[in-house]
Scaffold this motif. Structure first.
Motif, PDB file in Angstrom:
ATOM      1  N   ALA A   1      -3.875   3.541  -3.066  1.00  0.00           N
ATOM      2  CA  ALA A   1      -3.276   2.961  -1.862  1.00  0.00           C
ATOM      3  C   ALA A   1      -4.321   2.213  -1.049  1.00  0.00           C
ATOM      4  O   ALA A   1      -4.083   1.095  -0.572  1.00  0.00           O
ATOM      5  N   LEU A   2      -5.498   2.823  -0.888  1.00  0.00           N
ATOM      6  CA  LEU A   2      -6.556   2.195  -0.103  1.00  0.00           C
ATOM      7  C   LEU A   2      -7.074   0.919  -0.761  1.00  0.00           C
ATOM      8  O   LEU A   2      -7.341  -0.075  -0.084  1.00  0.00           O
TER       9      LEU A   2
ATOM     10  N   ALA B   1       0.813  -1.219   0.000  1.00  0.00           N
ATOM     11  CA  ALA B   1       0.000   0.000   0.000  1.00  0.00           C
ATOM     12  C   ALA B   1       0.845   1.267   0.000  1.00  0.00           C
ATOM     13  O   ALA B   1       0.422   2.300  -0.524  1.00  0.00           O
ATOM     14  N   ILE B   2       2.036   1.200   0.586  1.00  0.00           N
ATOM     15  CA  ILE B   2       2.850   2.417   0.669  1.00  0.00           C
ATOM     16  C   ILE B   2       3.886   2.507  -0.445  1.00  0.00           C
ATOM     17  O   ILE B   2       4.709   3.433  -0.450  1.00  0.00           O
TER      18      ILE B   2
ATOM     19  N   THR C   1      12.218   7.770   4.074  1.00  0.00           N
ATOM     20  CA  THR C   1      12.298   6.327   4.307  1.00  0.00           C
ATOM     21  C   THR C   1      11.293   5.952   5.389  1.00  0.00           C
ATOM     22  O   THR C   1      11.228   6.606   6.431  1.00  0.00           O
ATOM     23  N   VAL C   2      10.513   4.917   5.139  1.00  0.00           N
ATOM     24  CA  VAL C   2       9.487   4.490   6.096  1.00  0.00           C
ATOM     25  C   VAL C   2       9.906   3.185   6.742  1.00  0.00           C
ATOM     26  O   VAL C   2      10.107   2.175   6.066  1.00  0.00           O
TER      27      VAL C   2
ATOM     28  N   PHE D   1       2.646  11.170   5.034  1.00  0.00           N
ATOM     29  CA  PHE D   1       2.390   9.731   5.013  1.00  0.00           C
ATOM     30  C   PHE D   1       0.937   9.429   5.375  1.00  0.00           C
ATOM     31  O   PHE D   1       0.260   8.647   4.695  1.00  0.00           O
ATOM     32  N   VAL D   2       0.446  10.045   6.459  1.00  0.00           N
ATOM     33  CA  VAL D   2      -0.938   9.825   6.904  1.00  0.00           C
ATOM     34  C   VAL D   2      -1.922  10.264   5.826  1.00  0.00           C
ATOM     35  O   VAL D   2      -2.887   9.556   5.512  1.00  0.00           O
TER      36      VAL D   2
END
Length: 440
Positions: free
Chosen positions: A347-348, A59-60, A71-72, A337-338
């Motif tokens: 993404a959803l 999703a991300i 970076t996540v 990000f949120v």
């Protein structure tokens, strides 16, 4: 989402942690490094099954393309108690997601999560993309400290082979009759196959999924006080639950429950053909696909009490929430990000397809790219049904939910309540005293 057993424990533990957070959460949208700066943000979430973790990563993927400088770092298997302990200690992650919409009141009123309204207004995010029920459970008294990240609702799963040609029940009387008809006992009277287990100890058969949907119970009155002794729906629910439980035999149910596999493992008794009918969330469709592909099953709305047949089709609605903790060191990148994860349709849809969850925005609900099994349609219909319900958020979170379930599990089911009305009056007092102590 797939709720974990901690959800009831959390509501008890969360109060102590939240009191250490400063009330009021003044949000500034320019704190920390600029979103364009190279940085790493840490994101805590509660999913842990391999297909769930992969779904989050998928999703991300689009976020990485839009923001290659960010970076996540994803950290799985986190619950609300861990989240609040980190905030209290001054070492929070940058973003957190939670399965507990019950705790939004605590998150917002304590300042544990930042008010997102300034971010939303700055970027002109239109909240109308979220259904009204979803908008409601992501804020508390005007403080929107969370946004929705997919949604969940509940329906009745029926094992086609065990149903023996009987259609899914629509009323509580039909459910009761079928539960008895389809139950298979061992020679000693213990349960071999259960038609339907009424006990709150059976996974998702908790009161909020039945007392509200099937019987129309309202946990709190308009003044925000406990309503268990006053609302006759709770008495109807409890009398029905105990009657069916006694038919099975309390000790038989207890033994059967103790012999069951884990809810989120392939040993789940519905997946193993040990339960004919059970209430569960939409995510079970994904688990069925992964763990029990040979089991043929149907889904249908949760049956309603016979005097509420005009409400059939609704269900209990809740969802995952996401927010930015107080003290997050990369607030601007965290917001990007949120915002992406909660408003980007692709993404959803990717996330919903991977988890088997209900998309939480109207555009995503209508996306032709949703690839979900036929049984999932029930959950999309329930989510949109005007008779679907949720429970209110309070300043002390789901404390009233925990207290009611404890009353049912520890006192009512074992037969320790000689006078139900007095028992419910005592429960009301405990809930109201707790609300008052928390400042509600």
């Amino acid at each position: 989402m797939s709720p974990r057993p901690w959800r009831l424990i959390t509501a008890l533990a969360i109060t102590a942690a939240a009191t250490a957070c400063t009330a009021g959460n003044q949000t500034t949208t320019d704190s920390g490094p600029k979103a364009e700066a190279p940085q790493t943000i840490e994101v805590w979430h509660g999913w842990s099954a391999p297909h769930e973790v992969k779904a989050f990563e998928d999703a991300i993927a689009g976020f990485h393309k839009l923001h290659p400088n960010i970076t996540v770092k994803l950290v799985k298997g986190q619950d609300d108690t861990k989240i609040l302990n980190a905030i209290r200690s001054g070492t929070p992650p940058d973003v957190v997601s939670s399965f507990s919409t019950n705790n939004v009141g605590q998150f917002c009123s304590s300042g544990a999560l930042q008010n997102l309204t300034p971010y939303l207004e700055k970027d002109k995010v239109n909240l109308s993309i979220f259904p009204k029920a979803v908008q409601d459970y992501t804020q508390y008294k005007g403080n929107r400290c969370t946004l929705p990240l997919l949604a969940d609702d509940y329906a009745l799963y029926s094992n086609k082979a065990l149903m023996k040609g009987n259609p899914p029940p629509k009323t509580i009387s039909e459910l009761t009759a079928l539960a008895k008809k389809l139950t298979v006992r061992n020679p000693d009277g213990t349960i071999k196959v259960a038609g339907f287990l009424p006990s709150v100890t059976y996974y998702e058969h908790v009161p909020e999924h039945i007392a509200t949907t099937s019987f129309g119970g309202q946990y709190l009155n308009p003044q925000g006080r406990a309503n268990f002794a006053t609302d006759p729906a709770f008495t109807k629910y409890l009398q029905w639950e105990k009657s069916l439980l006694d038919w099975y035999g309390y000790d038989n149910v207890k033994k059967f429950v103790h012999s069951m596999g884990q809810e989120f493992e392939a040993s789940n008794p519905f997946e193993k053909g040990k339960v004919a009918m059970g209430i569960d969330g939409e995510w079970r469709t994904k688990f069925m696909e992964e763990e029990a592909p040979k089991v043929q099953y149907d889904t249908s709305p949760v049956p309603v009490n016979d005097d509420r047949q005009n409400t059939y089709g609704g269900g209990f609605v809740t969802g995952t929430i996401i927010g930015i903790p107080r003290g997050a060191k990369h607030a601007q990148a965290s917001w990007e990000f949120v915002k992406y994860l909660t408003t980007n349709t692709d993404a959803l849809v990717t996330f919903a397809n991977g988890l088997g969850n209900v998309p939480s925005t109207i555009p995503a609900l209508a996306s032709p790219n949703l690839k979900l099994p036929p049984q999932f349609k029930t959950f999309l219909d329930v989510f949109k049904n005007p008779n679907s319900t949720t429970i209110p958020s309070t300043i002390n979170g789901g404390d009233f939910v925990v207290k009611f379930q404890s009353f049912v599990q520890d006192q009512w089911e074992p037969g320790k309540v000689p006078d139900l009305q007095k028992g419910l009056q005592g429960l009301d007092k405990k809930v109201n005293d707790s609300l008052q102590l928390a400042g509600g």
